[in-house]
Design an enzyme around this catalytic site. Structure first.
Site, PDB file in Angstrom:
ATOM      1  N   ARG A 159      83.275  10.810 -29.999  1.00  0.00           N
ATOM      2  CA  ARG A 159      83.339  11.312 -31.362  1.00  0.00           C
ATOM      3  C   ARG A 159      82.065  10.991 -32.102  1.00  0.00           C
ATOM      4  O   ARG A 159      81.253  10.207 -31.649  1.00  0.00           O
ATOM      5  CB  ARG A 159      84.554  10.752 -32.088  1.00  0.00           C
ATOM      6  CG  ARG A 159      84.574   9.249 -32.188  1.00  0.00           C
ATOM      7  CD  ARG A 159      85.946   8.817 -32.719  1.00  0.00           C
ATOM      8  NE  ARG A 159      86.076   7.383 -32.826  1.00  0.00           N
ATOM      9  CZ  ARG A 159      87.214   6.774 -33.106  1.00  0.00           C
ATOM     10  NH1 ARG A 159      88.315   7.464 -33.269  1.00  0.00           N
ATOM     11  NH2 ARG A 159      87.269   5.469 -33.212  1.00  0.00           N
ATOM     12  N   THR A 161      79.783   9.197 -34.308  1.00  0.00           N
ATOM     13  CA  THR A 161      79.867   7.775 -34.604  1.00  0.00           C
ATOM     14  C   THR A 161      79.166   7.404 -35.886  1.00  0.00           C
ATOM     15  O   THR A 161      79.022   6.235 -36.199  1.00  0.00           O
ATOM     16  CB  THR A 161      79.199   6.976 -33.480  1.00  0.00           C
ATOM     17  OG1 THR A 161      77.843   7.440 -33.373  1.00  0.00           O
ATOM     18  CG2 THR A 161      79.913   7.198 -32.184  1.00  0.00           C
ATOM     19  N   TRP A 172      67.920  16.096 -26.106  1.00  0.00           N
ATOM     20  CA  TRP A 172      68.250  17.482 -25.761  1.00  0.00           C
ATOM     21  C   TRP A 172      66.998  18.325 -25.657  1.00  0.00           C
ATOM     22  O   TRP A 172      66.893  19.206 -24.814  1.00  0.00           O
ATOM     23  CB  TRP A 172      69.245  18.075 -26.757  1.00  0.00           C
ATOM     24  CG  TRP A 172      70.612  17.544 -26.481  1.00  0.00           C
ATOM     25  CD1 TRP A 172      71.273  16.588 -27.184  1.00  0.00           C
ATOM     26  CD2 TRP A 172      71.459  17.892 -25.374  1.00  0.00           C
ATOM     27  NE1 TRP A 172      72.484  16.326 -26.589  1.00  0.00           N
ATOM     28  CE2 TRP A 172      72.625  17.111 -25.477  1.00  0.00           C
ATOM     29  CE3 TRP A 172      71.337  18.784 -24.304  1.00  0.00           C
ATOM     30  CZ2 TRP A 172      73.671  17.201 -24.568  1.00  0.00           C
ATOM     31  CZ3 TRP A 172      72.376  18.876 -23.395  1.00  0.00           C
ATOM     32  CH2 TRP A 172      73.529  18.086 -23.527  1.00  0.00           C
ATOM     33  N   SER A 211      73.443  24.334 -21.560  1.00  0.00           N
ATOM     34  CA  SER A 211      73.770  24.768 -22.912  1.00  0.00           C
ATOM     35  C   SER A 211      75.272  24.625 -23.176  1.00  0.00           C
ATOM     36  O   SER A 211      75.692  24.197 -24.257  1.00  0.00           O
ATOM     37  CB  SER A 211      73.313  26.222 -23.108  1.00  0.00           C
ATOM     38  OG  SER A 211      73.917  26.778 -24.240  1.00  0.00           O
ATOM     39  N   HIS A 214      76.057  21.040 -23.782  1.00  0.00           N
ATOM     40  CA  HIS A 214      75.607  20.675 -25.125  1.00  0.00           C
ATOM     41  C   HIS A 214      76.632  21.146 -26.171  1.00  0.00           C
ATOM     42  O   HIS A 214      76.973  20.412 -27.088  1.00  0.00           O
ATOM     43  CB  HIS A 214      74.230  21.316 -25.359  1.00  0.00           C
ATOM     44  CG  HIS A 214      73.500  20.754 -26.542  1.00  0.00           C
ATOM     45  ND1 HIS A 214      72.311  21.274 -26.981  1.00  0.00           N
ATOM     46  CD2 HIS A 214      73.791  19.742 -27.385  1.00  0.00           C
ATOM     47  CE1 HIS A 214      71.903  20.583 -28.035  1.00  0.00           C
ATOM     48  NE2 HIS A 214      72.784  19.649 -28.302  1.00  0.00           N
ATOM     49  N   ARG A 246      76.634  24.689 -36.524  1.00  0.00           N
ATOM     50  CA  ARG A 246      76.183  24.763 -35.137  1.00  0.00           C
ATOM     51  C   ARG A 246      76.606  26.036 -34.411  1.00  0.00           C
ATOM     52  O   ARG A 246      75.980  26.428 -33.440  1.00  0.00           O
ATOM     53  CB  ARG A 246      76.711  23.558 -34.351  1.00  0.00           C
ATOM     54  CG  ARG A 246      76.139  22.240 -34.805  1.00  0.00           C
ATOM     55  CD  ARG A 246      76.781  21.095 -34.045  1.00  0.00           C
ATOM     56  NE  ARG A 246      76.320  19.803 -34.508  1.00  0.00           N
ATOM     57  CZ  ARG A 246      75.185  19.235 -34.131  1.00  0.00           C
ATOM     58  NH1 ARG A 246      74.389  19.861 -33.284  1.00  0.00           N
ATOM     59  NH2 ARG A 246      74.833  18.052 -34.579  1.00  0.00           N
ATOM     60  N   CYS A 353      73.091   5.753 -29.183  1.00  0.00           N
ATOM     61  CA  CYS A 353      74.381   5.085 -29.359  1.00  0.00           C
ATOM     62  C   CYS A 353      75.102   5.011 -28.025  1.00  0.00           C
ATOM     63  O   CYS A 353      75.110   5.963 -27.256  1.00  0.00           O
ATOM     64  CB  CYS A 353      75.196   5.794 -30.445  1.00  0.00           C
ATOM     65  SG  CYS A 353      76.613   6.731 -29.927  1.00  0.00           S
ATOM     66  N   CYS A 356      77.871   7.511 -27.143  1.00  0.00           N
ATOM     67  CA  CYS A 356      77.352   8.856 -26.840  1.00  0.00           C
ATOM     68  C   CYS A 356      76.707   8.860 -25.455  1.00  0.00           C
ATOM     69  O   CYS A 356      76.802   9.834 -24.708  1.00  0.00           O
ATOM     70  CB  CYS A 356      76.310   9.283 -27.863  1.00  0.00           C
ATOM     71  SG  CYS A 356      76.722   8.859 -29.552  1.00  0.00           S
TER      72      CYS A 356
END
Ligand SMILES: *[C@@H]1O[C@H](CO)[C@@H](O)[C@H](O)[C@H]1NC(C)=O
Ligand SMILES: *[C@@H]1O[C@H](CO)[C@@H](O)[C@H](O)[C@H]1NC(C)=O
Ligand SMILES: *[C@@H]1O[C@H](CO)[C@@H](O)[C@H](O)[C@H]1NC(C)=O
Length: 408
Positions: A159, A161, A172, A211, A214, A246, A353, A356
């Site tokens: 999630r 953070t 990325w 992609s 992502h 997004r 993080c 992640c």
């Protein structure tokens, strides 16, 4: 994750299927079972090394980057547990003191909850003994390192953070720019089955898969977003605005639709890999070992049910035209893909993080495993019924990553 047909409808360009049928299939047949499966002990503990230093750039530990929404943390404020090891690169940032609490909090929320019961820890020793006794012919990367630890995935959901570092952007960016067999124009709609512009089908597919990955990660971050905090409580929930930013057609100049299509493409690809690997698991001696034979039997039964659902689904991605070059070509390509995935997994070590990083590494390994399966069709067809095979093997980590990644 329940798929999000509301944003996308109609026929997908890469298979004879429509978004609505995939949604119904996933939401009613697959997802509820995958969810149950990933709650079982075999699948909830993932062994991963989260302590590897970022091998590609050295100037940004997670809070120490310019252009970052989160201001750099002064060294004295970095929690001790994070400061040790790979994170002692803060000296340049030591002078900036603004926003330190935001930074600290992001560290906190992004940290791994490494709570494991003594019982689990004892079981892991037994699991390792069991796994070592199996023949391993595949290459093991992270998982054999003494720094690799078991993480309880249920305690560490994927999630948002609160961490808005630029390292995610950089990660990325380098994946797309340097590791993706990038087509000339990223913004042209890609159809993997259209004639290539100097890029073979498999390489365009690779780009779409990354992609899709992502998109998946971003959707999860939007779905469990840090909405509110205070009085020591954090409230998580969907952030529609962030999702629109997004994926909405208007807000992304049409890119959003392509991103979502790539997610479906990834889903179908992993679905295909599961279909192909079913015979590997259907052999009687394959055991999802945790030491509790009754539980292990139930877990395997659940996995086989999922395979049966997948076999009954009529609209499969047709991969025949892929991975079908001559033998030497296929071998070269397989090796190239493997190296790219290994590299992408190493780039994930640069994600600031740790939560992640955990999910980034898991999903990368899951997709890597799916591709390994698709590249190994012949080996899987020729598996011996009663013994392990030199030609094709999956490790516990690969299996856990494959199913959890697909579950996402
Ligand atoms: C980690 O998870 C356990 C079990 O749910 C919980 O009791 C503990 O408070 C958590 N620790 C942190 C730091 O969130
Ligand atoms: C777990 O094991 C540690 C070390 O062996 C011990 O100190 C601790 O009390 C144990 N915890 C529980 C809940 O049994
Ligand atoms: C691995 O990724 C790094 C960082 O993006 C890049 O510079 C390097 O060329 C990549 N190596 C390979 C073998 O793809």
């Amino acid at each position: 994750m329940l798929l999000l047909g509301a944003m996308l409808t109609g026929v997908l360009d890469d298979c004879f299927c429509d978004v609505e049928s995939i949604d119904v299939f996933n939401n009613f047949k697959i997802y509820p079972r995958i969810k149950k499966l990933t709650e079982r002990d075999y699948f909830r503990y993932y062994r991963v090394n989260l302590k590897r230093p970022c091998p590609f750039w050295s100037d940004d530990g997670h809070c120490a980057i310019k252009d970052c929404h989160v201001e750099p943390c002064p060294e004295s404020k970095i929690p001790v547990g994070i400061k040790s090891g790979n994170y002692n690169k803060y000296s340049q940032a030591a002078n900036s003191v603004s926003d330190r609490s935001e930074c600290e909090q992001a560290d906190d929320l992004g940290a791994i909850n490494s709570t494991l019961s003594n019982q689990s820890k004892e079981a892991f020793v037994d699991w390792a003994r069991h796994d070592d006794a199996q023949d391993h012919f595949c290459e093991l990367d992270d998982e054999t390192s003494p720094d690799a630890d078991y993480v309880d995935l249920l305690l560490n959901p994927e999630r948002f953070t609160g961490y808005r570092g630029a390292s995610a952007w950089r990660v990325w960016n380098s994946i797309y720019e340097e590791n993706c067999f990038k087509p000339r124009s990223v913004y042209r709609p890609l159809n993997p089955l259209a004639p290539s512009r100097g890029l073979c089908l498999e390489k365009r597919v690779f780009y779409r898969l990354i992609s899709g990955l992502h998109s998946s990660i971003n959707i999860h971050l939007c779905a469990e977003y840090l909405l509110d905090e205070g009085w020591g409580r954090s409230v998580w929930g969907p952030n529609v605005q962030e999702f629109r930013r997004r994926f909405d057609t208007a807000e992304t100049k049409g890119e959003g639709t392509r991103r979502l299509k790539n997610l479906y493409f990834l889903y179908l690809m992993e679905l295909r890999a599961l279909y192909k690997v079913a015979p590997y698991f259907e052999r009687a001696f394959i055991n999802l070992y945790t030491g509790n034979s009754r539980e292990d039997g139930d877990t395997k039964e659940l996995l086989l049910q999922i395979f049966n659902e997948i076999k009954a689904f009529p609209m499969h991605f047709d991969e025949k035209s892929m991975f079908a070059g001559n033998k030497l070509e296929a071998k070269t390509l397989k090796e190239e893909f493997r190296l790219h995935f290994k590299n992408i997994s190493r780039i994930m070590d640069c994600v600031g993080c740790s939560k992640c990083r955990l999910w980034g590494k898991l999903q990368t390994q899951g997709l890597g495993t799916a591709l390994k399966i698709l590249f190994s069709e012949k080996e899987i067809q020729n598996l011996p019924e009663r013994s392990p095979s030199k030609g094709f093997q999956l490790t516990r980590q690969e299996i856990v990553a494959l199913l959890n990644g697909f579950g996402r």
